[in-house]
Design an enzyme around this catalytic site. Structure first.
Site, short mmCIF file in Angstrom:
data_model
loop_
_atom_site.label_atom_id
_atom_site.label_comp_id
_atom_site.label_asym_id
_atom_site.label_seq_id
_atom_site.Cartn_x
_atom_site.Cartn_y
_atom_site.Cartn_z
N THR A 49 66.25 19.18 16.28
CA THR A 49 66.13 19.29 17.73
C THR A 49 65.66 20.70 18.10
OG1 THR A 49 68.43 19.98 18.06
CG2 THR A 49 67.99 17.62 18.06
N GLY A 50 64.91 20.79 19.20
CA GLY A 50 64.41 22.09 19.63
C GLY A 50 63.47 22.72 18.63
N TYR A 200 77.54 29.85 27.19
CA TYR A 200 76.98 29.74 25.84
C TYR A 200 78.09 29.78 24.79
CZ TYR A 200 74.06 30.60 21.75
OH TYR A 200 73.45 30.50 20.52
#
Length: 314
Positions: A49-50, A200
């Site tokens: 992913t990403g 985060y």
């Protein structure tokens, strides 16, 4: 007396330059981190992913060089196509495919997994890499706080929806790219969708709690779970924290002081392919070596799993 301020600023600037020089010297004198495994991935499928930039793109390149079939799962297909073209400029090995995945949208995650399960015969490695940092407070279409939605809830739903394919392909691996900043996380299970002081860190701690619970649930299935911190890496992750002007000014210094994506991805590659991790699961890694779990990450929080099931519609 008028010369005092001048001496003060000369001292500050001189001290700052000395500190930078020392950091650069230390950086240049150490041995670059490199995954020691020579294992090839011919016939293996890896989903990242990403993968259109930063660590994800660097990992895709490394695994393509090892002849893997790499699926680049990205929100922006234009950037994904550019990343695929860039990788092809550096290696002709492996097979590359792009697929649309928006981790902030649970409907996108479900559609993505429906497509993968229908199209793929196997999935040997799932690398949960995509993340956002310090994204401005936003509630997604699913009523989820966006940092937690992208970094945790999207990963949670996708991983669970791909478990049958991973089990079918066993021995297989799930790799979570967390962060050492998880140590500053503080998850309140009653307010997962509220504004976070450190979104985060909270989401990266959630990654770890999910990985630890998943490790327990997957015992005996042939699917192993590995969690890592890549360290400080020069990527676009901090784009919401630094202005474009400041990032441009700092870029030469960042390139000298912290890891490049090529070096930062080595621990991801290690967790994805290393022979040392065959028949091993549940560990935490940094700099291609097993590391100790932090005190806060050693807790098992099955309640987070249960709440995540409800909030993602699993």
């Amino acid at each position: 007396m008028s010369s005092s301020p001048s001496w003060f600023w000369l001292t500050v600037v001189g001290g700052g330059l000395s500190a930078v020089a020392l950091c650069i010297l230390k950086r240049c004198s150490r041995t670059p981190i490199k995954c020691a495994s020579l294992r090839l991935m011919s016939g293996k499928t890896v989903l990242i992913t990403g993968a259109n930039c930063g660590l994800g793109k660097a990992t895709a390149l490394e695994l393509a060089k090892r002849d893997a079939r790499v699926i680049l799962a990205c929100r922006d297909l234009v950037k994904a196509k550019q990343a695929m073209d860039d990788i092809r400029q550096k290696t002709t090995k492996g097979e590359l495919q792009i697929a649309k995945l928006d981790l902030s949208s649970m409907s996108s995650v479900k559609q993505f997994c429906t497509n993968i399960n229908a199209q793929e015969n196997r999935l040997d490695v799932l690398i949960n890499n995509a993340a956002v940092m310090a994204h401005p407070f936003t509630i997604t279409e699913d009523g989820l706080e966006i940092n937690m939605a992208v970094n945790h809830f999207g990963n949670f739903l996708m991983t669970n929806l791909l478990l049958d394919l991973l089990k079918k392909s066993s021995p297989s691996r799930i790799v979570f790219v967390s962060s050492s900043l998880h140590k500053f996380g503080n998850i309140n299970l009653k307010y997962l969708n509220s504004k976070h002081n450190n979104p985060y860190a909270d989401s990266k701690l959630a990654n770890i709690y999910f990985a630890r619970e998943l490790h327990l649930r997957l015992k005996g299935t042939g699917v192993s779970v590995h969690t890592l911190s890549p360290g400080m890496v020069n990527t676009e992750l901090g784009r919401h924290r630094l202005s474009k002007v400041l990032k441009f000014c700092l870029q030469p210094l960042l390139g000298l002081l912290i890891k490049s994506p090529e070096e930062g991805c080595q621990t991801i590659v290690h967790c994805a392919i290393s022979e040392k991790l065959d028949n091993v699961s549940g560990g935490y890694y940094a700099n291609c070596e097993k590391s100790e779990w932090s005190e806060i990450s050693q807790k098992n929080v099955p309640e987070l799993y249960q709440i995540s099931e409800k909030l993602t519609g699993l």
